[in-house]
Structures are given as structure tokens and as C-alpha cells.
Write an enzyme that holds these catalytic residues in place. Structure first.
Site, PDB file in Angstrom:
ATOM      1  N   ASP A 314      96.173   9.845   5.898  1.00  0.00           N
ATOM      2  CA  ASP A 314      96.104   8.999   4.596  1.00  0.00           C
ATOM      3  C   ASP A 314      95.444   9.539   3.606  1.00  0.00           C
ATOM      4  O   ASP A 314      94.673   8.869   2.827  1.00  0.00           O
ATOM      5  CB  ASP A 314      95.220   7.536   5.239  1.00  0.00           C
ATOM      6  N   ASP A 316      96.675  10.322   0.830  1.00  0.00           N
ATOM      7  CA  ASP A 316      97.464   9.923  -0.344  1.00  0.00           C
ATOM      8  C   ASP A 316      96.867  10.561  -1.466  1.00  0.00           C
ATOM      9  O   ASP A 316      95.727  10.621  -1.910  1.00  0.00           O
ATOM     10  CB  ASP A 316      98.138   8.785  -0.174  1.00  0.00           C
ATOM     11  N   ARG A 341      92.039  13.352  -2.725  1.00  0.00           N
ATOM     12  CA  ARG A 341      91.363  12.561  -1.895  1.00  0.00           C
ATOM     13  C   ARG A 341      91.031  13.669  -0.514  1.00  0.00           C
ATOM     14  O   ARG A 341      90.212  13.318   0.209  1.00  0.00           O
ATOM     15  CB  ARG A 341      92.412  11.606  -1.336  1.00  0.00           C
TER      16      ARG A 341
END
Length: 575
Positions: A314, A316, A341
Site C-alpha cells: 500500500d 501508493d 510514502r
């Protein structure tokens, strides 16, 4: 998705407008917000006319009447209650201000026009309610174009243009494209005669897109999907037998930036879906986890850069890509910088997305051994593998389904924006300093769970405020704060950095030393970015409060906030 018959009728009839106290605004009709005004936003430093204030997404203000010398005297000027129609509401939008009138959006897409000319109170002039279903979502703001305030709403996914003088809807466009779970959460970006929008809902199994709408009519001029259909360029990177491209994600849930000189919008894309299960979607999964340059007139893709191929954590990269100018090796450069991220700070050539540097700004990174400084790809990326393992320390497998993720799935930096100060030439990054744990579930997609895993917090969530040089990647300063920062940063010509925390603290720091110069705690947490504006020669700082269930869950290991209450408010501070 169940909807009441009354709600369905309201949607079929069009959204309703609640015009309250319109007489207050009748004596002051706003000037059109022209493309020239948006391009030259620095000529109106007292206003904040778009989501990031300027097209470069720096979130820097030239205002300096609140400065290092007097910020200690900052106090609450007024507050306005926002929303309050449902439990667990959250506010994430950046207020816009034009000549003494503020425009904000609540969680349900309700648009508020607030008269802030007096300096000691905010009076709601009108509200426009789009009739959004009350399901947990986010809404990150509005845009100004011409005489319109343009906002988004979901269920169904819509773009709505409201007359900024009277609060009446001028046009409304359903952009759902037959996808029931498609969402609109990012503030739109007006570029010339187009309204550029990015779609969200990717984690629900949506195939997301970017689109350009005619600003006058709302008609969709072009639409480009992040995940390519079979036969389209990039489709060869989806090597599954599940037709994963149809539910592949790639959400564009944060507002992009725009380079006027080269006429390109720069937008980040989200993770592939299922989120944590690459076995369902082998391959690099273009164009997820990418930075993409698009032509705003036609929707043509100019170039792209993918941060993590086949992402399973995750990580992203939908959040802001900041445009900066500066000197590197004695040459003037036009650049893009992004605090990813995944824990690395990247700087790119703006004309083609070529990587210039990628350096860690997070202390604990265990998913890769590093980034190749020439290609920008992880050094352990293997183009021969359909399912990447990178350094093998974090990839969950059916045999070893539970792994500790560092940084956590939230990042690093995330939707809480960093800020670049052209005064100091430094980037100010609110950073999640924790790790978490994920357990793979390879049967999740079969059960309609597009997460593909369960995750949990395993330690206290704290913040590192990181000051970095985007031209070298060097970390200049770092300040640890014991609470999460889901708010973002604002820098000003007054030499200040403003940011908020989930414990309800709003702080101002010296942009050179990162010394704390001012602090107030309002008792309810922040996850919206701060902004600043000026009215009648006086500067103000504004921020919205209200935490989502996800943000409150980050307090799992913060016992002193266990009984903290949640209120959705607009707070405005002045000298």
C-alpha cells in the site's frame, strides 16, 4: 450500496441547494477567477485561490505579517462549527479564500461560503448540499473557476459547479462510468478551460482514471484510465488470469500540480488491487504507484515513472508532487520533488521524469536495500520476476504471511502534504515515524475483500518533522513529536512552518532552526492542512479539525488520548 428511495429521488432530481442568508452576499459580487489569476496567484498573496495555493503545489505563502518576532502573540480570532450531522465525521479540506470570503467542504461534500471580512467572526452565507450518502469518506476541498465553486461528491461520483454568489448549482456531472464504488475525494484542479479530476475508490476494486471536464458546461472532454485495458500500452504488465485490470486500482485521490511553461499536469497514482496480494495480479502493474505527466488539453500521457512495481504494501504515491526551480551543479534546473510514502525523497527532471536523486528521509526502511540513483528503481528490483520480492524482508507470502512493515503502510509522508519554501530552498515533511504489521490473505479477493490482508498497529504512532534539501537529498533537521501528523505543512515568508497534530495541537516552528515558537491545543485533532490569508491588511491562519476513524485508530498505543472527543470545526487565528 443501499440507498433510501428518498435519496435516490433527490439524486435523480439533482442536488439541492440550501441558500442561507444570501442577502449578506448580495452587496458583494465576486470577480471571476480567471485562468490568468490562477497562473499568477502570487500577485494576490492575500488570497488562497486553489487547493495548494499555487500550481506548483509548494504550499508556501508570501505573507509575512505573522512572523518569527510576533507569532508568540497569535490567538484564536473565531471558530465556526462545520458539519455535525453524523458521528465520526472528519474534515480534510483546505479552505479557499477570495477577497474576504472563504469556501470549505465537509465530509459529505457540503460546500460552505463563509464571510470572514470582519476578522472577529465567520458567518455562513450559504451552503450547497449535494445529497451525498452518509458513508465514511473524505473530501479534500474545492476549486474556483470563473464565477463557480467546483466540488466533488460520491455515491454517485459527481463533479458539481456552484454559483459562488448565490449558492445555486450551475452544472452537475455524473462521472461514475458504471462503477458503483467509484469515489471522488480530491479537490479538482482548474487548468485553462478544463477542470482536471482524479478518481478514487481504488481499494474497493475500482479502475481509476483522470479526466478533463469543460469548465463552463461540465461535459467530460477526455478520460484516461490508470490501468490499461488489454492491448493498450502497459497491459502486458498485468500477467494474471483474473482480469485484474478491471479492478486494478490506481486511485488519484490527491490533487496534482501543473507546470504552466510546459503545459503538463503531474499526478500521482495509487496502489494496485488487491492491495497486499501480488499473487492475484503478477507483473509490474502499470501505471499504479506512479508519477504521470498528462496534457491537460487532450489527456495524452507524456511520460511516467513507477516508484514500486507490483507494490504489495500500500505504498501508493498519489500525494503531491511539488514543482521547484533551483541550481544543481551550477545549472538552473526545473524539477519535481516528492517525499514518497515508501520512505525515500525523490527529485526528478520536470521535462521527462528522469530521476536525479532518491535518498531516504525515514530512518527505518526495510523493504529494499536502496534505490538506484540513475534509474530510480529499487536496487533489488528484478525485471525477470512476475512477483517481486525486493530484499525479501517484508514481502508476505502464503508460507510467511505476517510481516513487519517499515515504514508502516501509511508511509512516510502521505496525504498530509509537505511544503517547500523558496525562501529557505528546503522541504518540510511531516513524517509517520512508526512501523506496523500486515498478514496476507490470499483468499480475500475471492471473498470480495480487495485489501487482501489484515493489518494492525504494533507501536505508538509518532511524527518526525523532517527538513530536507531536495537538491541534494540531505536531511537538515528532524523534530520528533509524540503524536501523529495527518495534517500537513504550511511555510510562509514570515519564516514560519505551521502544522497540526491529532492530539489537537497546532504549532508554529522557526523555518531555519525548527525551534517551536507557538502552540495551541484546541482539544480536537487535525487531519486537514493549515492555510493562511489576509483580510483588511491583517493576516490569519486557518485550519479545519475532525479526525476519521482511521486517524483515531492510530492512537491505539497513545493511552492519554483514549478518551479524546471529536469535533468538526473551523479555527481561525490572528494577532
Amino acid at each position: 450500496m443501499m440507498k433510501s428511495s428518498a435519496l435516490c429521488k433527490a439524486m435523480l432530481a439533482g442536488a439541492s441547494a440550501l441558500v442561507l442568508g444570501a442577502a449578506m452576499a448580495s452587496s458583494v459580487l465576486g470577480a471571476d477567477v480567471t485562468p490568468d489569476r490562477l497562473v499568477n496567484a502570487d500577485k494576490e498573496p492575500h488570497n488562497w485561490l486553489m487547493n495548494h495555493r499555487t500550481y506548483d503545489a509548494q504550499r508556501y505563502s508570501p505573507l509575512d505579517k505573522i512572523n518569527k518576532a510576533n507569532v508568540k502573540n497569535l490567538k484564536l480570532a473565531y471558530a465556526v462549527a462545520i458539519g455535525g450531522t453524523s458521528a465520526n465525521e472528519n474534515l480534510q479540506s483546505t479552505p479557499l479564500v477570495e477577497d474576504g470570503f472563504m469556501y470549505i467542504v465537509d465530509q459529505w461534500g457540503v460546500l460552505y461560503k463563509i464571510d470572514v471580512r470582519s476578522g472577529d467572526m465567520g458567518r455562513i452565507v450559504w451552503r450547497m448540499d449535494p445529497g451525498q450518502e452518509k458513508v465514511p469518506l473524505s473530501n479534500r476541498g474545492a476549486a474556483l473557476w470563473g464565477n463557480l465553486v467546483i466540488t466533488v461528491a460520491s455515491y454517485p461520483a459527481r463533479i458539481i459547479a456552484t454559483d459562488k454568489d448565490n449558492g445555486k448549482i450551475v452544472w452537475e456531472t455524473n462521472v461514475a462510468d458504471g462503477q458503483a464504488d467509484l469515489q471522488m475525494t480530491a479537490a479538482v484542479l482548474p487548468v485553462k478551460d478544463k477542470i482536471i479530476v482524479g478518481a478514487a475508490g481504488g481499494d474497493r476494486g475500482v479502475r481509476d482514471f483522470i479526466a478533463g471536464l469543460d469548465a463552463k458546461t461540465g461535459k467530460v472532454a477526455w478520460r484516461k484510465y490508470v490501468v490499461p485495458a488489454p492491448g493498450e500500452p502497459g497491459s502486458e504488465t498485468w500477467k494474471d488470469k483474473n482480469n485484474a485490470w478491471q479492478t486494478g486500482g490506481g486511485a488519484m485521490w490527491i490533487t496534482g500540480s501543473y507546470d504552466v511553461a510546459t503545459n503538463q499536469v503531474i499526478w500521482g497514482t495509487g496502489n494496485p488491487v488487491p492491495m497486499f496480494d501480488p499473487t492475484y495480479r503478477p507483473g509490474d502493474n502499470l501505471y499504479t504507484n506512479s508519477m504521470i505527466s498528462w496534457n491537460p488539453d487532450s489527456g495524452q500521457m507524456n511520460w511516467y515513472f513507477q516508484y514500486i512495481a507490483g507494490d504489495m504494501w500500500d505504498y501508493d504515491e498519489a500525494h503531491t508532487h511539488i514543482l521547484i526551480d533551483g541550481q544543481m551543479d551550477g545549472q538552473a534546473r526545473k524539477l519535481i520533488t516528492h517525499s514518497a510514502r515508501n520512505g525515500f525523497l525523490y527529485t526528478f527532471e520536470r521535462s521527462n521524469g528522469q530521476t536525479i536523486l532518491a535518498k531516504p528521509y525515514v530512518e527505518n526502511i526495510n523493504w529494499t536495500a536502496g534505490i538506484d540513483q540513475k534509474t530510480g528503481k529499487p536496487v533489488d528490483y528484478d525485471p525477470k520476476k512476475d512477483i517481486q520480492t525486493y530484499n525479501g524482508k517484508m514481502n508476505q507470502t502464503p508460507e510467511s504471511p505476517t510481516k513487519k512493515l517499515c515504514p508502516s503502510m501509511s508511509g512516510g509522508n502521505n496525504y498530509w502534504p509537505a511544503s517547500f519554501s523558496p525562501k529557505t530552498k528546503l522541504l518540510y515533511i511531516p513524517t509517520n515515524a512508526s512501523c506496523n504489521e500486515v498478514t496476507l490473505d490470499t483468499d480475500a479477493a475471492k471473498k470480495g475483500n480487495w485489501f487482501g490482508a489484515a493489518f494492525k498497529h504494533i507501536e505508538r504512532n509518532e511524527t518526525d518533522l523532517v527538513v530536507a534539501d531536495p537538491f541534494t537529498g540531505e536531511i537538515k533537521k528532524k523534530v520528533r513529536v509524540p503524536y501523529p501528523n495527518n495534517s500537513g505543512a504550511l511555510t510562509t515568508a514570515g519564516g514560519l512552518v505551521f502544522t497540526g497534530f491529532t492530539d489537537g495541537s497546532l504549532m508554529a516552528y522557526d523555518d531555519a532552526t525548527m525551534e517551536e515558537l507557538w502552540k495551541i491545543n484546541v482539544g480536537t485533532g487535525f487531519q486537514a492542512p493549515p492555510m493562511t490569508f489576509e483580510v483588511n491588511g491583517k493576516q490569519y491562519i486557518a485550519i479545519l479539525s475532525g479526525l476519521s476513524a482511521i486517524s483515531k485508530a492510530r492512537h491505539a498505543f497513545t493511552p492519554e488520548l483514549r478518551e479524546q472527543r471529536n469535533q468538526t470545526m473551523l479555527f481561525v487565528f490572528g494577532l
